[in-house]
Design a protein around this motif. Structure first.
Motif, mmCIF file in Angstrom:
data_model
loop_
_atom_site.group_PDB
_atom_site.id
_atom_site.type_symbol
_atom_site.label_atom_id
_atom_site.label_comp_id
_atom_site.label_asym_id
_atom_site.label_seq_id
_atom_site.Cartn_x
_atom_site.Cartn_y
_atom_site.Cartn_z
ATOM 1 N N ALA A 171 57.459 47.296 51.288
ATOM 2 C CA ALA A 171 58.009 46.168 52.033
ATOM 3 C C ALA A 171 59.518 46.363 52.210
ATOM 4 O O ALA A 171 60.160 47.051 51.418
ATOM 5 C CB ALA A 171 57.726 44.870 51.283
ATOM 6 N N PRO A 172 60.101 45.760 53.253
ATOM 7 C CA PRO A 172 61.543 45.920 53.516
ATOM 8 C C PRO A 172 62.437 45.625 52.317
ATOM 9 O O PRO A 172 63.388 46.364 52.058
ATOM 10 C CB PRO A 172 61.785 44.915 54.655
ATOM 11 N N LYS A 173 62.142 44.575 51.570
ATOM 12 C CA LYS A 173 62.977 44.223 50.413
ATOM 13 C C LYS A 173 62.908 45.303 49.346
ATOM 14 O O LYS A 173 63.910 45.614 48.687
ATOM 15 C CB LYS A 173 62.541 42.872 49.825
ATOM 16 N N VAL A 174 61.727 45.868 49.158
ATOM 17 C CA VAL A 174 61.564 46.935 48.161
ATOM 18 C C VAL A 174 62.304 48.192 48.623
ATOM 19 O O VAL A 174 62.963 48.870 47.826
ATOM 20 C CB VAL A 174 60.066 47.249 47.935
ATOM 21 N N ARG A 175 62.191 48.503 49.934
ATOM 22 C CA ARG A 175 62.910 49.656 50.474
ATOM 23 C C ARG A 175 64.403 49.524 50.224
ATOM 24 O O ARG A 175 65.075 50.480 49.816
ATOM 25 C CB ARG A 175 62.651 49.792 51.975
ATOM 26 N N GLY A 230 62.854 55.286 63.359
ATOM 27 C CA GLY A 230 63.831 54.408 63.983
ATOM 28 C C GLY A 230 63.564 52.930 63.762
ATOM 29 O O GLY A 230 64.492 52.138 63.563
ATOM 30 N N SER A 231 62.284 52.540 63.785
ATOM 31 C CA SER A 231 61.936 51.127 63.615
ATOM 32 C C SER A 231 62.250 50.620 62.215
ATOM 33 O O SER A 231 62.408 49.416 61.992
ATOM 34 C CB SER A 231 60.440 50.918 63.908
ATOM 35 N N ILE A 232 62.346 51.529 61.255
ATOM 36 C CA ILE A 232 62.668 51.156 59.879
ATOM 37 C C ILE A 232 64.146 51.388 59.598
ATOM 38 O O ILE A 232 64.792 50.617 58.886
ATOM 39 C CB ILE A 232 61.811 51.983 58.884
ATOM 40 N N GLU A 233 64.701 52.447 60.189
ATOM 41 C CA GLU A 233 66.083 52.832 59.900
ATOM 42 C C GLU A 233 67.092 51.729 60.221
ATOM 43 O O GLU A 233 67.950 51.390 59.386
ATOM 44 C CB GLU A 233 66.448 54.092 60.683
ATOM 45 N N GLY A 316 58.736 61.572 84.121
ATOM 46 C CA GLY A 316 58.820 60.132 84.337
ATOM 47 C C GLY A 316 59.399 59.413 83.138
ATOM 48 O O GLY A 316 59.852 60.033 82.173
ATOM 49 N N PRO A 317 59.420 58.073 83.178
ATOM 50 C CA PRO A 317 59.957 57.273 82.068
ATOM 51 C C PRO A 317 59.234 57.589 80.759
ATOM 52 O O PRO A 317 58.019 57.804 80.734
ATOM 53 C CB PRO A 317 59.691 55.831 82.505
ATOM 54 N N VAL A 318 59.988 57.632 79.681
ATOM 55 C CA VAL A 318 59.441 57.947 78.361
ATOM 56 C C VAL A 318 59.845 56.839 77.398
ATOM 57 O O VAL A 318 60.989 56.387 77.403
ATOM 58 C CB VAL A 318 59.985 59.304 77.847
ATOM 59 N N ARG A 319 58.922 56.383 76.594
ATOM 60 C CA ARG A 319 59.226 55.340 75.619
ATOM 61 C C ARG A 319 60.262 55.841 74.625
ATOM 62 O O ARG A 319 60.249 57.001 74.225
ATOM 63 C CB ARG A 319 57.963 54.899 74.871
ATOM 64 N N ILE A 320 61.147 54.949 74.218
ATOM 65 C CA ILE A 320 62.200 55.314 73.283
ATOM 66 C C ILE A 320 61.617 55.826 71.975
ATOM 67 O O ILE A 320 62.194 56.695 71.319
ATOM 68 C CB ILE A 320 63.145 54.115 73.021
ATOM 69 N N SER A 321 60.449 55.312 71.571
ATOM 70 C CA SER A 321 59.816 55.782 70.333
ATOM 71 C C SER A 321 59.412 57.252 70.449
ATOM 72 O O SER A 321 59.500 58.010 69.479
ATOM 73 C CB SER A 321 58.587 54.926 70.004
#
Length: 353
Positions: A171-175, A230-233, A316-321
């Motif tokens: 979990a985020p708090k544990v991280r 990236g979504s966690i960083e 073409g367009p590419v998702r940032i992920s």
């Protein structure tokens, strides 16, 4: 085997001839995989014995993905190795569930079990080192109910990329708690480290002793953050800054990010490009700073640079992920090469692109 993707290398490696042209277009891991497949079981096992967990994983995955390696590919790779080995002090390549699955599929469960034990559990594997061979989710489960300081020691001890994935299962708090503890961790009393090692050895039936007592610190946190998704960083870094803004700044200053490739010297960029596939490079550059793009173009042949520019425009367009995944793949290769002394990295610091 599926046709090997050619990296957009600006020049051929020194000593590469027409006969080795096919091998020169493969990545180093692909060449190593074909080389090992051409050896006998015992000889290949002896080579793998001298590699680390990540190296065995990368080579094992490449070996498992090859179905029909033809004679020309084997001949080209063998000649390639013969031509460059005079200038090399050693050969190295990156290991866990992939090699186990590959050997079992290739040799059968009974025949492969002994070989797997020799490769994965032989030698001087300690209780802590055994964790390096486990899937990140498995390591997270092992330490989930341990004291936070124990979790921090394990995260600081393992390789940064493995630790980054382990953190994703908390979990985020544990991280946040773990990373703050890693940042404040500089040394561990030998007795405490040995006790932890002994517990793990009893659990995994390992052997050996642990001598390392210095670990952790701000630099270690930065190394781990380099591999965090990236979504966690972003939220993790924000949380660290909320607790200690100066610490967050120190971590950011020590991180090496994709834009920092602009600071790598030309020789290093050229070496890196030889290890990166065209498809990954195209996606990574879709979200790259213009300075980085020009650095890449500058270190390719004129023809290769023109083709890459055309491919970028046609893409073409590419998702940032997807961009982040591709960039992290390239950064992983860059850090591996830096650790091997092949290149020098400078100091670093869902929309569509």
């Amino acid at each position: 085997m599926a046709e090997a993707q050619a990296s957009p290398a600006p020049t051929q490696s020194a000593g590469v001839t027409e006969e080795t042209a096919l091998a020169s277009r493969m990545s180093g891991v692909q060449r190593a995989a074909i080389f090992l497949l051409s050896l006998g079981e015992s000889e290949a096992a002896e080579v793998l014995r001298h590699m680390g967990p990540k190296e065995v994983q990368r080579v094992g995955a490449a070996m498992a993905s090859m179905d029909n390696v033809n004679r020309n590919q084997v001949t080209s790779v063998l000649k390639f190795f013969i031509e460059i080995v005079r200038n090399e002090t050693g050969l190295g390549v990156g290991a866990d569930g992939y090699i186990r699955k590959m050997l079992t599929q290739a040799l059968g469960e009974d025949k492969a079990s002994g070989l797997i034990d020799r490769i994965l559990l032989g030698g001087n594997t300690t209780g802590l080192d055994t964790l390096k061979w486990m899937e990140p989710r498995g390591v997270a489960d092992v330490i989930r109910y341990e004291h936070p300081q124990i979790q921090a020691i394990v995260v600081a001890y393992l390789d940064p990329d493995q630790s980054a994935e382990i953190l994703s299962y908390f979990a985020p708090k544990v991280r946040l708690d773990i990373m703050l503890r890693v940042a404040g961790l500089t040394t561990v009393q030998p007795a405490a480290l040995q006790e932890l090692n002994d517990i793990l050895e009893r659990q995994f039936s390992g052997s050996g002793t642990t001598k390392t007592t210095s670990m952790g610190g701000v630099k270690r946190v930065a190394d781990i953050m380099n591999y965090v998704e990236g979504s966690i960083e972003a939220p993790l870094m924000e949380s660290i800054k909320q607790v200690d803004d100066d610490l967050g700044t120190q971590i950011e200053d020590l991180m090496f990010v994709f834009d920092n490739l602009a600071d790598v010297d030309d020789r290093g960029i050229q070496s890196l490009l030889r290890e990166v596939s065209s498809d990954v490079l195209i996606i990574a550059l879709k979200g790259a700073d213009e300075t980085v793009k020009e650095k890449i173009f500058k270190n390719m042949s004129k023809r290769a640079a023109e083709l890459l520019r055309d491919d970028l425009e046609a893409k073409g367009p590419v998702r940032i992920s997807e961009v982040e995944t591709a960039q992290k793949e390239i950064l992983t290769i860059a850090r591996r090469m830096a650790e091997a002394g092949e290149i020098a990295l400078g100091k670093g610091g869902e929309e569509m692109v």
